[in-house]
Design an enzyme around this catalytic site. Structure first.
Site, mmCIF file in Angstrom:
data_model
loop_
_atom_site.group_PDB
_atom_site.id
_atom_site.type_symbol
_atom_site.label_atom_id
_atom_site.label_comp_id
_atom_site.label_asym_id
_atom_site.label_seq_id
_atom_site.Cartn_x
_atom_site.Cartn_y
_atom_site.Cartn_z
ATOM 1 N N CYS A 65 -8.890 5.454 -1.797
ATOM 2 C CA CYS A 65 -7.526 5.540 -2.300
ATOM 3 C C CYS A 65 -7.060 6.959 -2.000
ATOM 4 C CB CYS A 65 -7.418 5.174 -3.784
ATOM 5 S SG CYS A 65 -8.254 6.310 -4.907
HETATM 6 O O1 LIG Z 1 -5.245 7.826 -5.473
HETATM 7 C C1 LIG Z 1 -4.892 6.786 -5.970
HETATM 8 C C2 LIG Z 1 -5.527 6.265 -7.213
HETATM 9 O O2 LIG Z 1 -6.561 7.082 -7.648
HETATM 10 C C3 LIG Z 1 -3.787 5.978 -5.374
HETATM 11 O O3 LIG Z 1 -4.001 5.841 -4.012
HETATM 12 C C4 LIG Z 1 -2.478 6.692 -5.696
HETATM 13 O O4 LIG Z 1 -2.257 6.582 -7.070
HETATM 14 C C5 LIG Z 1 -1.309 6.099 -4.911
HETATM 15 O O5 LIG Z 1 -1.019 4.851 -5.394
HETATM 16 P P1 LIG Z 1 0.488 4.291 -5.257
HETATM 17 O O6 LIG Z 1 0.792 4.269 -3.791
HETATM 18 O O7 LIG Z 1 0.390 2.929 -5.849
HETATM 19 O O8 LIG Z 1 1.371 5.216 -6.007
#
Ligand SMILES: O=C(CO)[C@H](O)[C@H](O)COP(=O)(O)O
Length: 151
Positions: A65
């Site tokens: 992520c």
């Molecule tokens: O690092 C992360 C979680 O730990 C996610 O990738 C980050 O929150 C981005 O998510 P979104 O695109 O849904 O905002």
């Protein structure tokens, strides 16, 4: 090796990870943003990849992520999974060697192409230590896991 890969974002480094694992001869199963139509929330796709490991459908997984934190947190909630967030090759080596980690968590933000290759080199080269103290530590983590399941 059978490797499950997940990412909540369709980022170039995640695509590179898939290609690099395939180039190394692994059988790769994709989750999240890397598979059309799949749930790409970080908690969901990390869990899916981690469950592959826990249920024997994959030998190991790599979960990604943006920060790597959510992916590692979610994967570590799956019983039997020892996920380690690694930002460099030394950490990846230690995670395999000392923690017997079976899931590698990566930050899409921090992991450049050369770093990705270094981390994968270290991860796949290292074997879990057979030192009794290291095995005791891993067994202890297993007991924590079992206690949580039973509570
Ligand atoms: O690092 C992360 C979680 O730990 C996610 O990738 C980050 O929150 C981005 O998510 P979104 O695109 O849904 O905002």
């Amino acid at each position: 090796m059978r490797i499950s890969v997940s990412s909540d974002m369709d980022e170039p480094v995640a695509r590179l990870l898939l290609a690099e694992l395939q180039r190394r001869g692994h059988a790769v199963r994709a989750h999240g943003a890397l598979r059309p139509g799949a749930d790409a929330q970080w908690a969901a796709c990390s869990e899916a990849a981690a469950r592959d490991v826990a249920e024997g459908a994959a030998d190991q997984a790599v979960v990604c992520c943006w920060t790597g934190t959510g992916a590692s947190i979610a994967a570590n909630k799956v019983p039997g999974v020892r996920a380690a967030l690694c930002a460099d090759a030394v950490t990846a080596d230690g995670a395999r060697r000392w923690n017997d980690a079976n899931v590698l968590a990566l930050s899409l933000r921090l992991t450049s192409e050369p770093l990705l290759k270094e981390i994968l080199d270290a991860w796949f080269a290292a074997e879990p230590s057979q030192d009794p103290e290291d095995r005791q530590n891993v067994a202890r983590v297993g007991r924590l896991d079992a206690a949580r399941r039973d509570s």
